[in-house]
Design a protein around this motif. Structure first.
Motif, mmCIF file in Angstrom:
data_model
loop_
_atom_site.group_PDB
_atom_site.id
_atom_site.type_symbol
_atom_site.label_atom_id
_atom_site.label_comp_id
_atom_site.label_asym_id
_atom_site.label_seq_id
_atom_site.Cartn_x
_atom_site.Cartn_y
_atom_site.Cartn_z
ATOM 1 N N ASN A 85 0.861 -1.182 0.000
ATOM 2 C CA ASN A 85 0.000 0.000 0.000
ATOM 3 C C ASN A 85 0.896 1.231 0.000
ATOM 4 O O ASN A 85 2.137 1.125 0.039
ATOM 5 C CB ASN A 85 -0.937 -0.010 1.215
ATOM 6 C CG ASN A 85 -0.185 -0.275 2.511
ATOM 7 O OD1 ASN A 85 0.797 0.395 2.829
ATOM 8 N ND2 ASN A 85 -0.634 -1.282 3.258
ATOM 9 N N ASN A 86 0.281 2.410 -0.051
ATOM 10 C CA ASN A 86 1.060 3.646 -0.104
ATOM 11 C C ASN A 86 1.895 3.848 1.150
ATOM 12 O O ASN A 86 2.982 4.429 1.094
ATOM 13 C CB ASN A 86 0.129 4.843 -0.314
ATOM 14 C CG ASN A 86 -0.459 4.884 -1.710
ATOM 15 O OD1 ASN A 86 0.093 4.291 -2.641
ATOM 16 N ND2 ASN A 86 -1.595 5.561 -1.861
ATOM 17 N N PHE A 87 1.391 3.387 2.284
ATOM 18 C CA PHE A 87 2.143 3.578 3.523
ATOM 19 C C PHE A 87 3.425 2.749 3.499
ATOM 20 O O PHE A 87 4.495 3.246 3.865
ATOM 21 C CB PHE A 87 1.291 3.192 4.729
ATOM 22 C CG PHE A 87 1.961 3.476 6.046
ATOM 23 C CD1 PHE A 87 1.938 4.749 6.592
ATOM 24 C CD2 PHE A 87 2.633 2.474 6.729
ATOM 25 C CE1 PHE A 87 2.579 5.017 7.800
ATOM 26 C CE2 PHE A 87 3.269 2.731 7.931
ATOM 27 C CZ PHE A 87 3.237 4.010 8.468
ATOM 28 N N GLU A 88 3.336 1.491 3.089
ATOM 29 C CA GLU A 88 4.540 0.658 3.008
ATOM 30 C C GLU A 88 5.445 1.109 1.874
ATOM 31 O O GLU A 88 6.660 0.930 1.949
ATOM 32 C CB GLU A 88 4.154 -0.813 2.816
ATOM 33 C CG GLU A 88 3.603 -1.468 4.062
ATOM 34 C CD GLU A 88 3.499 -2.969 3.925
ATOM 35 O OE1 GLU A 88 3.364 -3.462 2.782
ATOM 36 O OE2 GLU A 88 3.555 -3.661 4.962
ATOM 37 N N GLY A 89 4.863 1.673 0.817
ATOM 38 C CA GLY A 89 5.657 2.213 -0.281
ATOM 39 C C GLY A 89 5.744 1.278 -1.475
ATOM 40 O O GLY A 89 6.203 0.137 -1.351
ATOM 41 N N ALA A 90 5.321 1.770 -2.638
ATOM 42 C CA ALA A 90 5.338 0.941 -3.846
ATOM 43 C C ALA A 90 6.747 0.589 -4.280
ATOM 44 O O ALA A 90 6.965 -0.406 -4.975
ATOM 45 C CB ALA A 90 4.610 1.671 -4.980
ATOM 46 N N GLU A 140 11.201 6.361 -5.119
ATOM 47 C CA GLU A 140 10.127 6.208 -4.135
ATOM 48 C C GLU A 140 9.650 7.577 -3.666
ATOM 49 O O GLU A 140 10.455 8.487 -3.431
ATOM 50 C CB GLU A 140 10.606 5.383 -2.939
ATOM 51 C CG GLU A 140 9.588 5.236 -1.803
ATOM 52 C CD GLU A 140 8.338 4.476 -2.216
ATOM 53 O OE1 GLU A 140 7.480 5.084 -2.910
ATOM 54 O OE2 GLU A 140 8.226 3.288 -1.860
ATOM 55 N N ALA A 141 8.341 7.743 -3.536
ATOM 56 C CA ALA A 141 7.759 8.995 -3.041
ATOM 57 C C ALA A 141 7.869 9.056 -1.530
ATOM 58 O O ALA A 141 8.095 8.038 -0.852
ATOM 59 C CB ALA A 141 6.300 9.088 -3.476
ATOM 60 N N GLN A 143 6.811 9.114 2.229
ATOM 61 C CA GLN A 143 5.748 8.473 2.999
ATOM 62 C C GLN A 143 4.904 9.538 3.698
ATOM 63 O O GLN A 143 5.402 10.608 4.071
ATOM 64 C CB GLN A 143 6.366 7.539 4.046
ATOM 65 C CG GLN A 143 5.378 6.709 4.835
ATOM 66 C CD GLN A 143 6.070 5.910 5.925
ATOM 67 O OE1 GLN A 143 6.953 6.416 6.619
ATOM 68 N NE2 GLN A 143 5.685 4.647 6.079
ATOM 69 N N ALA A 144 3.635 9.246 3.895
ATOM 70 C CA ALA A 144 2.770 10.175 4.624
ATOM 71 C C ALA A 144 3.285 10.356 6.046
ATOM 72 O O ALA A 144 3.695 9.387 6.709
ATOM 73 C CB ALA A 144 1.349 9.642 4.643
#
Length: 294
Positions: A85-90, A140-141, A143-144
């Protein structure tokens, strides 16, 4: 000033919620008298409670770092899973259950400079709630931003219920995805970080490989964006109070055949321990007694 931040006087715990935080949550109700803490440890605790985080540089040797890279390499190949998911990071690889995969990191989990801080601020028999490697790949973007005890339904501000460490296995830079933190945000009540507020601007935890950042679970933080051409590898050990449920069930995560090779301290951190009077018992007995019969 450390002597004010580390006050142990219970008579001070009066007044408004914010005042109570400054004296109770910041003071953290020290578990170990300061005279039993090294000068370096006292300085780290003072900064940790004041800013919410502290960097301790150059604790692991280049040889140790290389051994860690070597044992993690089989889990970080090109086809290794990435975040779900976005939290774990693509574009982030996470290696969970490290105690089940290698003995090379046991001494990192139990590093004396970290344990000195934990022993001072947490209840005896605190636990390891998560122990994983995090490899942030190029592109990698960010993380929130979040704080680690968001799932604990206690109004902020409150004392931290866990303390996290992130060990730099590679150099942490502003370009390669170094962890970012918002200094002093552990003291916030219901504030949510706003990009338009300059006081909410996160700062990168820049540190050389072999260093560790220690931070409170109430601190707003996140993984940085990796705009470099190289991956950024880290190991994170996170510890929680002994009455709080662990994020990862270490008893099930670590196969039984590994247990004879684990130190008494590691076993205690996993949950083979008792928090008085009886939290963690098995059939009315210490879990190690049950383990010895299996």
């Amino acid at each position: 000033m450390a002597h004010a931040i580390l006050s142990e006087d219970p008579s001070l715990l009066k007044g408004s919620r914010s005042q109570k935080y400054a004296l109770e949550s910041d003071a953290f109700c020290l578990r170990m008298p300061l005279q039993n803490v090294s000068a370096e440890g006292q300085a780290c605790i003072a900064q940790l409670l004041e800013k919410g985080y502290v960097i301790i540089p150059n604790l692991l040797s280049p040889e140790k770092l290389q051994r860690i890279r070597d044992v993690l390499k089989p889990h970080l190949h090109d086809l290794a899973p990435k975040g779900r998911n976005n939290f774990e990071g693509a574009l982030t690889q996470r290696v969970y259950s490290l105690l089940n995969k290698t003995r090379e990191l046991d001494d990192v989990l139990c590093h004396p400079r970290v344990l000195e801080i934990l022993d001072s601020l947490m209840l005896p028999n605190y636990l390891v709630t998560a122990f994983l490697a995090i490899n942030i790949l190029p592109k990698e973007a960010a993380q929130a931003l979040h704080h680690d005890d968001q799932f604990v339904e206690v109004p902020r501000p409150h004392r931290a219920f866990s303390i996290a460490t992130i060990w730099a296995i590679d150099d942490f830079t502003a370009e390669n995805g170094a962890t970012v933190v918002i200094p002093n945000s552990h003291k916030w009540a219901d504030t949510i970080p706003s990009p338009s507020n300059p006081q909410h601007s996160p700062v990168s935890v820049v540190m050389p490989a072999g260093s560790v950042v220690v931070f409170l679970s109430t601190l707003w933080h996140g993984g940085g964006a990796n705009v470099s051409d190289s991956a950024r590898l880290a190991v994170s050990a996170q510890y929680c109070e002994p009455w709080l449920r662990q994020q990862e069930n270490q008893i099930l995560a670590v196969n039984r055949e590994h247990l004879p090779y684990l130190s008494e301290k590691v076993l205690s951190l996993m949950g083979y321990s008792i928090h008085p009077p009886f939290i963690g018992h098995v059939n009315g007995q210490h879990p190690l007694k049950t383990l010895s019969r299996l």
